[in-house]
Structures are given as C-alpha cells and as structure tokens.
Design a protein around this motif. Structure first.
Motif, PDB file in Angstrom:
ATOM      1  N   ILE A 149       0.854  -1.191   0.000  1.00  0.00           N
ATOM      2  CA  ILE A 149       0.000   0.000   0.000  1.00  0.00           C
ATOM      3  C   ILE A 149       0.889   1.239   0.000  1.00  0.00           C
ATOM      4  O   ILE A 149       1.877   1.304   0.751  1.00  0.00           O
ATOM      5  N   ASP A 150       0.567   2.182  -0.847  1.00  0.00           N
ATOM      6  CA  ASP A 150       1.264   3.469  -0.853  1.00  0.00           C
ATOM      7  C   ASP A 150       0.662   4.325   0.262  1.00  0.00           C
ATOM      8  O   ASP A 150      -0.364   4.985   0.070  1.00  0.00           O
ATOM      9  N   TRP A 151       1.298   4.278   1.439  1.00  0.00           N
ATOM     10  CA  TRP A 151       0.693   4.952   2.595  1.00  0.00           C
ATOM     11  C   TRP A 151       0.672   6.462   2.443  1.00  0.00           C
ATOM     12  O   TRP A 151      -0.191   7.142   3.002  1.00  0.00           O
ATOM     13  N   MET A 152       1.606   7.012   1.660  1.00  0.00           N
ATOM     14  CA  MET A 152       1.585   8.453   1.428  1.00  0.00           C
ATOM     15  C   MET A 152       0.374   8.840   0.579  1.00  0.00           C
ATOM     16  O   MET A 152      -0.287   9.846   0.835  1.00  0.00           O
ATOM     17  N   ALA A 153       0.077   8.015  -0.431  1.00  0.00           N
ATOM     18  CA  ALA A 153      -1.103   8.279  -1.259  1.00  0.00           C
ATOM     19  C   ALA A 153      -2.373   8.064  -0.452  1.00  0.00           C
ATOM     20  O   ALA A 153      -3.365   8.795  -0.619  1.00  0.00           O
ATOM     21  N   LEU A 154      -2.342   7.090   0.442  1.00  0.00           N
ATOM     22  CA  LEU A 154      -3.516   6.821   1.278  1.00  0.00           C
ATOM     23  C   LEU A 154      -3.823   7.994   2.188  1.00  0.00           C
ATOM     24  O   LEU A 154      -4.990   8.372   2.347  1.00  0.00           O
ATOM     25  N   ARG A 155      -2.796   8.607   2.751  1.00  0.00           N
ATOM     26  CA  ARG A 155      -3.040   9.738   3.642  1.00  0.00           C
ATOM     27  C   ARG A 155      -3.551  10.957   2.873  1.00  0.00           C
ATOM     28  O   ARG A 155      -4.265  11.793   3.427  1.00  0.00           O
ATOM     29  N   VAL A 156      -3.180  11.043   1.587  1.00  0.00           N
ATOM     30  CA  VAL A 156      -3.709  12.134   0.758  1.00  0.00           C
ATOM     31  C   VAL A 156      -5.193  11.899   0.490  1.00  0.00           C
ATOM     32  O   VAL A 156      -6.014  12.829   0.558  1.00  0.00           O
ATOM     33  N   ARG A 157      -5.556  10.655   0.177  1.00  0.00           N
ATOM     34  CA  ARG A 157      -6.962  10.327  -0.075  1.00  0.00           C
ATOM     35  C   ARG A 157      -7.807  10.525   1.182  1.00  0.00           C
ATOM     36  O   ARG A 157      -8.971  10.920   1.103  1.00  0.00           O
ATOM     37  N   LEU A 158      -7.212  10.255   2.343  1.00  0.00           N
ATOM     38  CA  LEU A 158      -7.929  10.411   3.611  1.00  0.00           C
ATOM     39  C   LEU A 158      -7.422  11.649   4.357  1.00  0.00           C
ATOM     40  O   LEU A 158      -7.249  11.634   5.570  1.00  0.00           O
ATOM     41  N   SER A 159      -7.200  12.698   3.596  1.00  0.00           N
ATOM     42  CA  SER A 159      -6.575  13.900   4.181  1.00  0.00           C
ATOM     43  C   SER A 159      -7.405  14.513   5.302  1.00  0.00           C
ATOM     44  O   SER A 159      -6.856  15.007   6.288  1.00  0.00           O
ATOM     45  N   SER A 160      -8.728  14.468   5.148  1.00  0.00           N
ATOM     46  CA  SER A 160      -9.566  15.047   6.201  1.00  0.00           C
ATOM     47  C   SER A 160      -9.439  14.256   7.500  1.00  0.00           C
ATOM     48  O   SER A 160      -9.362  14.828   8.589  1.00  0.00           O
ATOM     49  N   VAL A 161      -9.383  12.930   7.387  1.00  0.00           N
ATOM     50  CA  VAL A 161      -9.194  12.085   8.569  1.00  0.00           C
ATOM     51  C   VAL A 161      -7.805  12.324   9.152  1.00  0.00           C
ATOM     52  O   VAL A 161      -7.635  12.419  10.374  1.00  0.00           O
TER      53      VAL A 161
END
Length: 635
Positions: free
Chosen positions: A537-549
């Motif tokens: 999993i690209d965790w950096m991309a994941l945090r961008v997708r879930l930026s509000s969280v």
C-alpha cells in the motif's frame, strides 16, 4: 535503613544545589555528579525496601518525622515521610528509572551550553517527585505536587530561545494550574470537614498511631462531602496526568530535551495523578459517583489518545499521545477498583515508555535532531541497537506476550470483563487495538521500509545505549512482578494499602480473556504492517486520499482549536477590554483626571503668591477680622 529514608530525596536535592551554583565550573562532571547521587538514592531506597519487606505484611508502615512545619492554632502540619508498599513502589520507579535517564542525559546533552543547569533541574525534579510520593500529609504532598509543576516548566522550556519551547512551557504550567487550583480547594475542604491533613488520621481513622491496617470505609461526613473532595482531588490528577479535557499540554511538552520527556512520562509528574487517586481511593469508594467519573474519564482518554496517536507525524508526539492513552488505562482500572492493576501498569509503563522515549532520542541523535516520520525509514541498518531496544518497547506497549505491557494491560481488561462491565471492556479492547496500530506504524516508518532520510544516520554512544539495555530488561520481564516474586505478587505487596484483589464475579475465563487480548494486539500490529510495512500500500497516497481524517487525527480531534476559539480568543478579547477600556479608560482616566484637577488648582492658587509682604499682611488682617466676626456671632 528505614530511618535513612530521608536520604532518598535529600541526595538529589544536594545534586541540585551543587549544580545550580557551580555546575558551569564542573563541566562534564556536573552530569556525572547528578547521576551518581541518583544512583545513591536508588541504593538507599533498595535498603529501605529490604527492611520494609522484613516486616509482617500488616505492619509494613514506617513514619519518619523530620520537623514541625506549620503550627498555627489548631492547624498543625509536620514534614513527615511515609514508608509503605505504595510509596516504596513509586520511590523505586522514580529513583531507578530516573537514574538511567540521568546517565543517558550525560551523552544526550553533551555540548549544551547550560549543561550543569540541566542536571540541576533534573535532580530537583526527582526531589520534588520523591517528596510527593513519600509525604505523610496532604499539604506536604501538595508541596511536591507544585514542585514537579515548576520543574516541568523549567525543563520543557529549557531551550527557551525557541519560541515553541517557551510557549509549550507556559502552556503546561497554565493548564496544570487549573487542576491544581481545584486540588488545593479539595485539600482545604479536607481540613475543614475532617479536621486534619494527616493521611493516617484522614484515610485510616480506625488505626492507632504507628499502626497500619487496610482502609476502612468511614462516614464521619455525608457521602456528598466525600464526592466533592474526591472530584476536586481528581481534577488535580486530570491536570497532572494529562487526561481529557486537560490533556492538551502534554503533546506540546515534547519541545523539551528528550530525557525530560522520558522523565515526565515514565518516572515523574504524569504518574502523580494515578498515585494520588490510588492513595485516596477511600474517598472515591465512599462516594461511588467519583469512581464512575474516574472510569469514564480514563476510558474516554484511552480511546481518544490512541486514535490521535495514529495521525501524528512527529515521533515524540506519537509517544506523547501514547502516554496519555496508557494513563487513561490506569485511571480506567482505578475506576474499576482494580487499584493494584493500575499501579502494576504504572510500573511496567515506566520501563517501556522510558525505553521508547530514550530510543526516540537516540534516533534524533543519529539524525541530528530530526523528528518527522516522513523523513525517516530503514534505520535498522544504521542503528541496530536502537532498533532492537525500540522494538522491545513497542512489543510491550502493544500488549504482546511475554513482554511487560501484556501482563499489566491484560489484568485491567480482565477486571473490566469479570466485574460485569462488558460494554466498557469492549471499548477498552478498541483502544488496545489502536495502541498496537499506532506503535506498529511508528516502528515500521522509522526503522523499516524505504530510506527517506536526508542525513547519514549513526548509532548512539554507549553512555546512551547501555541505559536502554537496562530499561529493555524491565520492559521484557517486568510483567513477572505481577505474577510472582520473592515476596509474592506485586498485588499482594500492595494489598495492605490498596485492599485485597477482588474475586471475579462474572465474565469470561482467564484463558479466553488472554486469548482475546493477544488477538487484538496482533491484529493491530498486522494492520500496521500491512499499511506501513508491507509495501503493498502506498501509505503516502492513502493519507492524501484520507486527508480530512489525517488532519482530524493529527490535530488531536481539533481539541486545541476548539479551546483556542472558545477559551483563548475570548480570554484575550476580555483581557484587551480590561486593559484598554477598564484599565486605561477608567482606572487611568480617574487617576489622570485627579492629576489634571490638581494641576488646575495649583495654577489658580499660585496667584495668591504675589511676593509682596503688604499683601500677605492685609490677607492676615482680613482673616483675623473674619475669625473675630465668626466668633462674635457664635457667642
């Protein structure tokens, strides 16, 4: 050795005095002196503990009178030290873990221009904490309580040339003062209603002088009085131990040197609130309502801080929220009346949290002060010793057997289930899952995966890694304290002060509870590995997708922002109104008006000063005539 208990706090106090006045001249010896005195304090504490253990369990109490402190009318307070199982458990943590932190600091603070002053403050911190846990009355305890608050201010803001450090120190001091004020009111109320501040007379009224016996419920006052007293004391504990809603100072306290963070989180200050509630648990039991409040606050804090830790990008802030969550578990246990389990977690937490903070400091030392997780990774190759030490602490905090955190946290979860609190047990399990998740995220981002560092990392010197080794032993095998020891279980040792361990009345079997606890811990680690360590999993991309969280968790659920909008901003506006309208407009206006009037009166009256003698003689004559006429009319 029991009579030598006064040396335990006196030795670090002596270190403070020497380093305060001549620490700059001592150079590197300032740190060595401070560390040696802490080790000596630990050695004396070991001797005192040995003598205490030789006494029968029901008589393990020794009071050491130092001097009469205050004597005004019927208000008498002495500087007395109390040696019993609870106080000695705390003393061993403060002196033992504190000594290792001092030794570690010799290497970590090397080259700092205020090296001697730093160790003076460290010694003073330990002195006040030892005073707090050894005090025999509430006022002497409060002296130590305020003392650790002062030292936290001095050490959090030690690098005061950094605005962030200075602001963090002020924030810690102000926020904890809120709880301390309520606590002081509680101490006053204890004296007014119970007519004493002495622990033996207030908490154990049915015991004779010098005798010790288990707490006895007593009702010399209406139960509502005890509820108010308990809640006021708990407010102080909430502030010092960073529980919701007064937790906001602790994450910012990371601005201080890393050994300070380890000392605050593991051996001093934040554990004071847990100790206070455990020491005064009689009040809470009589109240009943207060116990429920402690349980709810602890559980909410444990879950809240564990989730907030998942969103932090600063290595020390992750550990700060971890401490808040772990303390929440301790208060949760206190609310369940599992007092010994709470102290057991306090002891094991001291080992693994000091280990993790000092390991984080080793990482920062190897990366020239870097704390951003996004700029770390793959440090296991360059820092194998630090990696191993950090991993042991991580497994302990996750609750993986056979590490210490498993045994202590498992006892609390078992207490919740076996006392009929199934709902809160489930919530606590969720908090335990997030505990394993945030610590797995931390270790995979720092020590494994891709190398995102911009610097050449290096291992720390032995003076820093050797203390890590001792703490790692405690984090690995400290759980045995709760299983068996030469003198029996830790819970049995504490029973004369905290009461016997309650028998299970409901719930699942011990084996089933243990299995569930382990599965939850492993599930958290597995999720952490899958997201942050597997590479799938690209965790950096994941945090961008879930930026509000991400922003929500990173901001600690926006609690600071809410406080800023609802308390800080109105407070500043009110202060500005008072300063400019009331102070300058009204107060200064009145003062200035008086001055203007005096100046006008002076201009008018100075005209009578002509300088001619005949004018003065005429005025004198007219005055005399007027006086005679007045007297004539009166007659």
């Amino acid at each position: 050795m029991l009579k030598s208990i006064w040396l335990v706090p006196a030795l670090p106090l002596a270190g403070f005095a020497v380093n305060l006045f001549v620490g700059r001249k001592l150079g590197r010896w300032a740190g060595i002196l401070a560390s040696l005195l802490m080790v000596a304090s630990f050695a004396v504490a070991l001797g005192v503990l040995n003598d205490l253990l030789e006494l029968p369990a029901e008589n393990r109490l020794f009071l050491r009178h130092l001097y009469d402190w205050i004597g005004v009318g019927r208000f008498h307070v002495a500087a007395d030290l109390r040696v019993d199982p609870l106080s000695m458990t705390m003393v061993m943590i403060v002196t033992g873990v504190g000594s290792l932190i001092h030794i570690y600091s010799i290497g970590y603070m090397h080259g700092d221009p205020r090296y001697g002053r730093f160790f003076a403050y460290l010694n003073l911190f330990c002195f006040f904490m030892l005073t707090l846990v050894l005090a025999q009355n509430f006022l002497f305890l409060y002296l130590g309580w305020e003392g650790v608050g002062l030292c936290s201010y001095l050490l959090i803001g030690f690098w005061h040339d950094r605005p962030s450090a200075a602001n963090a120190a002020k924030k810690a001091f102000i926020v904890t003062r809120i709880g301390d004020t309520f606590m002081l009111i509680g101490v006053v109320l204890i004296f007014l209603r119970l007519h004493s501040l002495d622990f033996q007379q207030v908490l154990f009224p049915h015991c004779g002088p010098g005798m010790h016996c288990p707490p006895v419920a007593f009702h010399t006052q209406p139960s509502g009085v005890y509820t108010i007293i308990a809640l006021l004391l708990f407010a102080g504990a909430i502030g010092k131990s960073a529980q919701v809603p007064l937790h906001v100072w602790l994450p910012d306290a990371m601005e201080g040197p890393t050994p300070v963070s380890a000392l605050i989180h593991a051996a001093t200050m934040v554990t004071a609130g847990v100790y206070l509630v455990a020491r005064t648990h009689v009040f809470f039991e009589i109240s009943g309502v207060a116990l429920v409040v402690v349980l709810v606050v602890g559980l909410v804090t444990a879950l809240y801080a564990a989730t907030a830790a998942v969103g932090q990008d600063d290595i020390k802030r992750v550990l700060a929220y971890s401490t808040i969550s772990q303390l929440g578990f301790m208060f949760f246990a206190l609310g369940l009346k599992a007092y010994a389990a709470a102290i057991f977690l306090l002891v094991t937490h001291a080992f693994y949290k000091a280990l993790m903070f000092l390991s984080a400091g080793s990482v920062m030392h190897g990366l020239q002060g870097e704390t951003d997780l996004k700029k770390m990774g793959a440090l296991a190759r360059a820092m194998p010793v630090t990696t191993a030490m950090f991993a042991i602490g991580a497994l302990a905090v996750s609750g993986v057997p056979p590490f210490a955190g498993f045994f202590s946290k498992d006892q609390i979860l078992a207490a919740a289930n076996q006392t009929g609190h199934e709902i809160v047990w489930l919530v606590a399990l969720v908090a335990a899952f997030f505990s394993a998740l945030y610590i797995a995220r931390l270790i995979f981002l720092v020590f494994f995966g891709d190398d995102r560092t911009e610097l050449h990392a290096h291992e720390s010197p032995p003076v820093m890694t050797i203390p890590l080794g001792f703490l790692a032993v405690g984090a690995a095998v400290g759980g045995l304290l709760g299983l068996s020891a030469v003198t029996g279980k830790l819970q049995t040792f504490l029973a004369p002060v905290l009461g016997e361990i309650p028998e299970p009345s409901a719930g699942l079997s011990e084996a089933m509870l243990t299995a569930i606890s382990v599965v939850v811990a492993l599930a958290g680690i597995l999720v952490g590995w899958f997201v942050y360590g597997s590479g799938k999993i690209d965790w950096m991309a994941l945090r961008v997708r879930l930026s509000s969280v991400q922003r929500f968790l990173a901001g600690g659920w926006y609690v600071d922002d809410v406080y800023a909008a609802t308390i800080v901003a109105p407070g500043k506006a009110g202060s500005a109104f008072l300063a400019y309208v009331v102070d300058e407009g009204v107060v200064d206006g009145i003062v200035n008006a008086v001055g203007i009037f005096v100046q006008w009166l002076a201009r008018v009256t100075r005209r009578v000063q002509t300088g001619f003698v005949r004018t003065y003689a005429l005025a004198f004559l007219l005055g005399a005539v007027a006086l005679l006429v007045y007297v004539g009319f009166r007659l």
